[in-house]
Design an enzyme around this catalytic site. Structure first.
Site, PDB file in Angstrom:
ATOM      1  N   GLY A  49       0.808  -1.216   0.000  1.00 38.41           N
ATOM      2  CA  GLY A  49       0.000   0.000   0.000  1.00 38.41           C
ATOM      3  C   GLY A  49       0.837   1.259   0.000  1.00 38.41           C
TER       4      GLY A  49
ATOM      5  N   SER B  22       1.521   3.411  -2.429  1.00 41.65           N
ATOM      6  CA  SER B  22       1.311   4.364  -3.517  1.00 41.65           C
ATOM      7  C   SER B  22       0.725   5.693  -3.067  1.00 41.65           C
ATOM      8  CB  SER B  22       0.407   3.746  -4.595  1.00 41.65           C
ATOM      9  OG  SER B  22      -0.888   3.480  -4.063  1.00 41.65           O
TER      10      SER B  22
ATOM     11  N   ASN C 130       1.081  -2.062   5.276  1.00 42.62           N
ATOM     12  CA  ASN C 130       0.300  -0.838   5.321  1.00 42.62           C
ATOM     13  C   ASN C 130      -1.015  -0.910   4.552  1.00 42.62           C
ATOM     14  OD1 ASN C 130      -0.081   2.240   5.538  1.00 42.62           O
ATOM     15  ND2 ASN C 130      -0.040   1.874   3.330  1.00 42.62           N
TER      16      ASN C 130
ATOM     17  N   SER D 144      -4.860   0.400  13.627  1.00 43.74           N
ATOM     18  CA  SER D 144      -5.746   1.553  13.759  1.00 43.74           C
ATOM     19  C   SER D 144      -6.187   1.696  15.209  1.00 43.74           C
ATOM     20  CB  SER D 144      -6.981   1.376  12.868  1.00 43.74           C
ATOM     21  OG  SER D 144      -7.966   2.355  13.160  1.00 43.74           O
TER      22      SER D 144
ATOM     23  N   TYR E 218     -13.441  -3.512   9.169  1.00 45.31           N
ATOM     24  CA  TYR E 218     -12.170  -2.796   9.335  1.00 45.31           C
ATOM     25  C   TYR E 218     -11.665  -2.942  10.764  1.00 45.31           C
ATOM     26  CZ  TYR E 218      -8.819   1.085   9.342  1.00 45.31           C
ATOM     27  OH  TYR E 218      -7.680   1.853   9.468  1.00 45.31           O
ATOM     28  N   ALA E 219     -12.542  -2.660  11.736  1.00 47.69           N
ATOM     29  CA  ALA E 219     -12.149  -2.748  13.142  1.00 47.69           C
ATOM     30  C   ALA E 219     -11.767  -4.169  13.520  1.00 47.69           C
ATOM     31  CB  ALA E 219     -13.286  -2.241  14.030  1.00 47.69           C
TER      32      ALA E 219
ATOM     33  N   LYS F 204      -8.330  -5.114  12.043  1.00 51.81           N
ATOM     34  CA  LYS F 204      -7.207  -4.450  12.700  1.00 51.81           C
ATOM     35  C   LYS F 204      -6.983  -5.004  14.105  1.00 51.81           C
ATOM     36  CE  LYS F 204      -6.138  -1.672   9.311  1.00 51.81           C
ATOM     37  NZ  LYS F 204      -4.865  -1.822   8.570  1.00 51.81           N
TER      38      LYS F 204
ATOM     39  N   THR G 249       1.567  -2.463  20.422  1.00 49.66           N
ATOM     40  CA  THR G 249       0.608  -1.728  19.597  1.00 49.66           C
ATOM     41  C   THR G 249       0.730  -0.264  19.997  1.00 49.66           C
ATOM     42  OG1 THR G 249      -1.134  -2.249  21.212  1.00 49.66           O
ATOM     43  CG2 THR G 249      -0.980  -3.651  19.273  1.00 49.66           C
TER      44      THR G 249
END
Length: 224
Positions: free
Chosen positions: A12, A14, A65, A117, A130-131, A134, A214
């Site tokens: 990731g 870019s 990433n 995150s 997403y959560a 992560k 973390t």
């Protein structure tokens, strides 16, 4: 770390945080391999495994990433959406770590940093997969740190809050961004370069003892 030109892989890379990490590591003297989507499809785990097994040389640093974050409430979410997010954000990281971690260990050194995150430990409506992905990444990091630590490989997760990236702008209008900024202790969102500084420390020669952590970098957002 070895006395030779250092190499790094950044997924990731870019745009956003990934692009800032690539720039920072290049400045630090790393030769950076940042595969694009055309080269490495992180939603296809068989392809990820093949790519990782074939990549040369064994990287001194691996920065995980790449991520997918498409807002959707649980009741409206498709199974395909859920599984794709977990593949891109978590399962591809597993494939890369299990392929490259042992190679780093065999060489007696290596650094892995996974971009997680603050929502790995704090909920937000519409960010279910997403959560979850992560949070899983944080646990994967702790296990990898234990398994590869005896052979000199340090593994950590970086947990940003809201950072001014294209993805943040895509998912939030100006009013929402202003509201998010007001929720931080510093009264602003972070910049990709600030996250890249932390990543550069964790995967660089200055880090000799930080592993399995973390590390939150959110301008005090999680202090609430």
């Amino acid at each position: 770390m070895p006395d030779r030109p250092l190499t790094a892989i950044v997924t990731g890379g870019s745009r956003g945080i990934g692009a800032a990490v690539v720039d920072r590591l290049t400045t630090d003297g790393f030769q950076v391999n940042a595969p694009g989507r055309g080269e490495l499809d992180l939603s296809n785990l068989a392809t990820v495994r093949e790519w990782a097994e074939a990549v040369e040389p064994t990287p001194d640093a691996l920065v995980l990433n790449a991520g997918e974050n498409i807002p959707c409430r649980l009741a409206e979410m498709t199974t395909e959406h859920w599984l794709r997010t977990l593949d891109v954000n978590l399962n591809s990281s597993f494939e890369l770590i299990r392929s490259l971690g042992p190679r780093m260990a065999a060489e007696g050194s290596g650094r892995i940093a996974a971009i997680s995150s603050c929502f790995s430990f704090r909920g937000r409506s519409g960010r279910g997969p997403y959560a979850a992905s992560k949070a899983g990444l944080n646990s994967l990091v702790r296990v990898a740190a234990l398994e590869y630590g005896p052979d000199g490989v340090l593994v950590n997760a970086v947990c940003p809050g809201f950072v001014m990236t294209d993805l943040t702008r895509q998912n939030n209008d100006d009013d929402a961004i202003a509201q998010l900024a007001s929720g931080t202790a510093l009264g602003r969102l972070g910049e990709p370069e600030e996250v890249a500084e932390l990543v550069a420390f964790l995967v660089g020669a200055r880090n000799s003892y930080v592993t399995g952590q973390t590390m939150v970098i959110d301008g005090g957002y999680s202090c609430q």
